[in-house]
Enzyme design. Structure first.
Site, PDB file in Angstrom:
ATOM      1  N   ASP A   1       2.983  -1.064 -10.666  1.00  0.00           N
ATOM      2  CA  ASP A   1       2.482  -1.179  -9.288  1.00  0.00           C
ATOM      3  C   ASP A   1       1.770  -2.506  -9.049  1.00  0.00           C
ATOM      4  O   ASP A   1       1.823  -3.064  -7.952  1.00  0.00           O
ATOM      5  CB  ASP A   1       1.514  -0.042  -8.975  1.00  0.00           C
ATOM      6  CG  ASP A   1       2.240   1.243  -8.603  1.00  0.00           C
ATOM      7  OD1 ASP A   1       3.473   1.205  -8.503  1.00  0.00           O
ATOM      8  OD2 ASP A   1       1.572   2.272  -8.425  1.00  0.00           O
TER       9      ASP A   1
ATOM     10  N   HIS B   1      -7.746  -0.702  -2.586  1.00  0.00           N
ATOM     11  CA  HIS B   1      -7.684   0.153  -3.777  1.00  0.00           C
ATOM     12  C   HIS B   1      -8.323  -0.469  -5.015  1.00  0.00           C
ATOM     13  O   HIS B   1      -8.628   0.248  -5.975  1.00  0.00           O
ATOM     14  CB  HIS B   1      -6.233   0.498  -4.118  1.00  0.00           C
ATOM     15  CG  HIS B   1      -5.540   1.334  -3.090  1.00  0.00           C
ATOM     16  ND1 HIS B   1      -6.060   2.527  -2.637  1.00  0.00           N
ATOM     17  CD2 HIS B   1      -4.367   1.152  -2.425  1.00  0.00           C
ATOM     18  CE1 HIS B   1      -5.235   3.046  -1.730  1.00  0.00           C
ATOM     19  NE2 HIS B   1      -4.209   2.221  -1.579  1.00  0.00           N
TER      20      HIS B   1
ATOM     21  N   GLY C   1      -2.926   0.216  -6.974  1.00  0.00           N
ATOM     22  CA  GLY C   1      -2.190   0.328  -5.724  1.00  0.00           C
ATOM     23  C   GLY C   1      -1.855  -0.993  -5.054  1.00  0.00           C
ATOM     24  O   GLY C   1      -2.107  -1.157  -3.850  1.00  0.00           O
TER      25      GLY C   1
ATOM     26  N   ASP D   1      -5.251   2.764   7.170  1.00  0.00           N
ATOM     27  CA  ASP D   1      -4.102   2.700   6.266  1.00  0.00           C
ATOM     28  C   ASP D   1      -3.627   4.126   5.988  1.00  0.00           C
ATOM     29  O   ASP D   1      -4.413   5.068   6.059  1.00  0.00           O
ATOM     30  CB  ASP D   1      -4.559   2.032   4.958  1.00  0.00           C
ATOM     31  CG  ASP D   1      -3.428   1.574   4.065  1.00  0.00           C
ATOM     32  OD1 ASP D   1      -2.764   2.447   3.491  1.00  0.00           O
ATOM     33  OD2 ASP D   1      -3.227   0.353   3.922  1.00  0.00           O
TER      34      ASP D   1
ATOM     35  N   HIS E   1      -2.933   5.267   3.202  1.00  0.00           N
ATOM     36  CA  HIS E   1      -3.535   5.659   1.926  1.00  0.00           C
ATOM     37  C   HIS E   1      -5.060   5.643   2.026  1.00  0.00           C
ATOM     38  O   HIS E   1      -5.636   4.837   2.767  1.00  0.00           O
ATOM     39  CB  HIS E   1      -3.089   4.712   0.810  1.00  0.00           C
ATOM     40  CG  HIS E   1      -1.612   4.676   0.604  1.00  0.00           C
ATOM     41  ND1 HIS E   1      -0.802   3.730   1.204  1.00  0.00           N
ATOM     42  CD2 HIS E   1      -0.785   5.475  -0.115  1.00  0.00           C
ATOM     43  CE1 HIS E   1       0.455   3.946   0.855  1.00  0.00           C
ATOM     44  NE2 HIS E   1       0.493   4.995   0.066  1.00  0.00           N
TER      45      HIS E   1
ATOM     46  N   ASP F   1       0.990   0.596   7.060  1.00  0.00           N
ATOM     47  CA  ASP F   1       1.882   1.612   6.487  1.00  0.00           C
ATOM     48  C   ASP F   1       1.661   2.967   7.154  1.00  0.00           C
ATOM     49  O   ASP F   1       2.374   3.929   6.863  1.00  0.00           O
ATOM     50  CB  ASP F   1       1.724   1.716   4.971  1.00  0.00           C
ATOM     51  CG  ASP F   1       0.281   1.774   4.514  1.00  0.00           C
ATOM     52  OD1 ASP F   1      -0.615   1.861   5.380  1.00  0.00           O
ATOM     53  OD2 ASP F   1       0.032   1.716   3.298  1.00  0.00           O
TER      54      ASP F   1
ATOM     55  N   TYR G   1       4.842  -1.932   4.570  1.00  0.00           N
ATOM     56  CA  TYR G   1       5.941  -2.293   3.671  1.00  0.00           C
ATOM     57  C   TYR G   1       7.292  -2.383   4.371  1.00  0.00           C
ATOM     58  O   TYR G   1       8.322  -2.423   3.714  1.00  0.00           O
ATOM     59  CB  TYR G   1       5.946  -1.308   2.496  1.00  0.00           C
ATOM     60  CG  TYR G   1       4.563  -1.235   1.884  1.00  0.00           C
ATOM     61  CD1 TYR G   1       4.086  -2.289   1.120  1.00  0.00           C
ATOM     62  CD2 TYR G   1       3.699  -0.176   2.158  1.00  0.00           C
ATOM     63  CE1 TYR G   1       2.795  -2.276   0.607  1.00  0.00           C
ATOM     64  CE2 TYR G   1       2.408  -0.156   1.649  1.00  0.00           C
ATOM     65  CZ  TYR G   1       1.968  -1.209   0.878  1.00  0.00           C
ATOM     66  OH  TYR G   1       0.680  -1.218   0.393  1.00  0.00           O
TER      67      TYR G   1
END
Length: 460
Positions: A133, A175, A183, A210, A212, A304, A343
């Site tokens: 990642d 992250h 991440g 986000d 996430h 995202d 992304y």
């Protein structure tokens, strides 16, 4: 010397045909047609270093720094740069990075090369969570110091009163932890920027949209009441990264800790739609601002959370995503606007360009200017507002569920006994000492919460 026929026949090309000023003229036309001008009563600064755009995580990696190129080209094609103070920030120094991150981790990032990329448990790359990642690529340290430097520069413009809204789309990498990558994030520029703001502001509200969970920022300020973290994200503990950010994750379990009830989370399911997202955001953010009384806000605009994202799972369109920026702007507080995830580069660029227009108060027309560089990259969707829910996820967010989430946030805010006060004549330079003293307590609290959750699951 006789005149040549070339000189005799030379004629300056007419403006708008083959003149070298053609693009400038078209941009001027966009500025005129869209009414773009410096905002009245406040200043917006835009922080972008073109070196960032040259970085490459790898052909198959979803993180594409080239999305910054697309964003900047759209911003400039509309002429929005004319309404902002533009800065090319310097890279952050290693010492500035060490204001939050551990020294040995920064030293590792400075010396590691792609040939060191291995998942050997005994290797340093394994110890610092780099690999799949978070790959090691050429120019990694330069990449990290550039986006962190841009966020620090933006924060300083706010604290120096040179700007009221500062934008860094290359930042927002939420992250990264104190001593490891996570991440797609290596350096937590958000934490560094907030630490900079805390030198002048008693309270900072961090908002994250986000898809996430903003776990790295939450963890960094877990034990202080000077930062409230508020994250809107998809939550599935077992199946969606990073698996944290449940509604009842609100800070240390010990109510005597200053950070108790200052880490707020809004966990969402797949498929949330525009109207729901906007209402939820406003219903949560407004009381948080009213109760906590921040003196500055940091807004992470990870794209995202848009529909059609390669890694996302929402049905949110660009205007709804931008509505969050517009709403936060209304509080008229010093505002740091950052990027984050995202992304599907063409949609990321459109969202961030649109949100730039909201920051400067411009109503740009929806058709991308014909002179926008790389326009062919957008295919047939040469509009700022493409329909993004074509990959439509089933909406699993019922009205009852969302109302219960809002009620849960209200319950946590009830525990706050007013906004924390700070003696501004004595502010620690980076809160590092405080974090070191409380770090053991923080992790003990987190482990206790995890044990409690496992017991509930077994009983269920």
């Amino acid at each position: 010397m006789a005149k040549t026929s070339v000189v005799q026949d030379y004629k300056h090309p007419q403006p708008g045909t083959t003149s070298t000023f053609t693009v400038d003229e078209k941009i001027r036309r966009e500025i005129w047609n869209n009414g773009i001008k410096k905002p009245k009563g406040y200043t917006v600064s835009y922080h972008a270093n073109p070196e960032m755009e040259q970085m490459h995580f790898g052909q198959k990696h979803p993180m594409k720094p080239w999305r910054l190129t697309l964003t900047n080209k759209i911003v400039m094609a509309y002429g929005m740069h004319e309404a902002m103070d533009i800065y090319i920030p310097r890279a952050a120094s290693s010492q500035e990075l060490k204001d939050f991150h551990r020294g040995d981790y920064i030293d590792f990032l400075q010396r590691v090369t792609p040939s060191d990329n291995t998942w050997d448990p005994d290797s340093q790359t394994y110890a610092y969570n780099t690999g799949d990642d978070c790959p090691i690529f050429d120019g990694l340290y330069n990449y990290c110091s550039l986006y962190a430097g841009a966020s620090l520069d933006a924060a300083r413009k706010l604290t120096n009163h040179q700007s009221n809204i500062a934008i860094n789309w290359s930042g927002g990498l939420h992250h990264a932890k104190k001593n490891e990558a996570s991440g797609f994030c290596y350096i937590n520029d958000i934490v560094l920027a907030i630490l900079q703001l805390l030198l002048h502001h008693p309270r900072v509200l961090y908002i994250d949209i986000d898809v996430h969970h903003g776990d790295g920022v939450e963890q960094a300020f877990w034990s202080t009441d000077r930062v409230m973290t508020l994250s809107f994200h998809k939550y599935n503990r077992a199946e969606f990264f990073p698996g944290t950010g449940a509604l009842d994750d609100t800070g240390p379990l010990n109510n005597a800790s200053p950070g108790a009830h200052h880490s707020l989370n809004v966990p969402l399911h797949d498929g949330i739609e525009d109207a729901q997202y906007i209402k939820l955001f406003e219903d949560v953010v407004k009381p948080c601002v009213r109760q906590y009384k921040p003196t500055a806000i940091v807004l992470q605009c990870g794209a995202d959370s848009l529909g059609g994202d390669r890694l996302g799972c929402f049905n949110v369109n660009i205007k709804a995503h931008g509505a969050c920026v517009a709403f936060v702007k209304k509080f008229n507080l010093p505002l740091l606007v950052l990027g984050g995830g995202g992304y599907t580069p063409r949609n990321v660029a459109k969202a961030w360009a649109y949100e730039t227009s909201l920051c400067i108060g411009a109503e740009v027309h929806p058709n991308l200017p014909a002179h926008t560089p790389f326009l062919e990259h957008f295919g047939n969707e040469k509009t700022l507002f493409p329909k993004l829910d074509f990959t439509r996820y089933e909406n699993k967010n019922s009205r009852v569920y969302l109302e219960s989430v809002v009620m849960g946030i209200m319950e946590q805010l009830r525990y706050l006994q007013g906004a924390p006060s700070v003696q501004m004549q004595h502010i620690p330079p980076d809160l590092g000492g405080l974090r070191d003293e409380l770090e053991k307590e923080v992790f003990e609290d987190m482990e206790e919460r995890e044990r409690s959750r496992r017991k509930k699951e077994r009983r269920g």
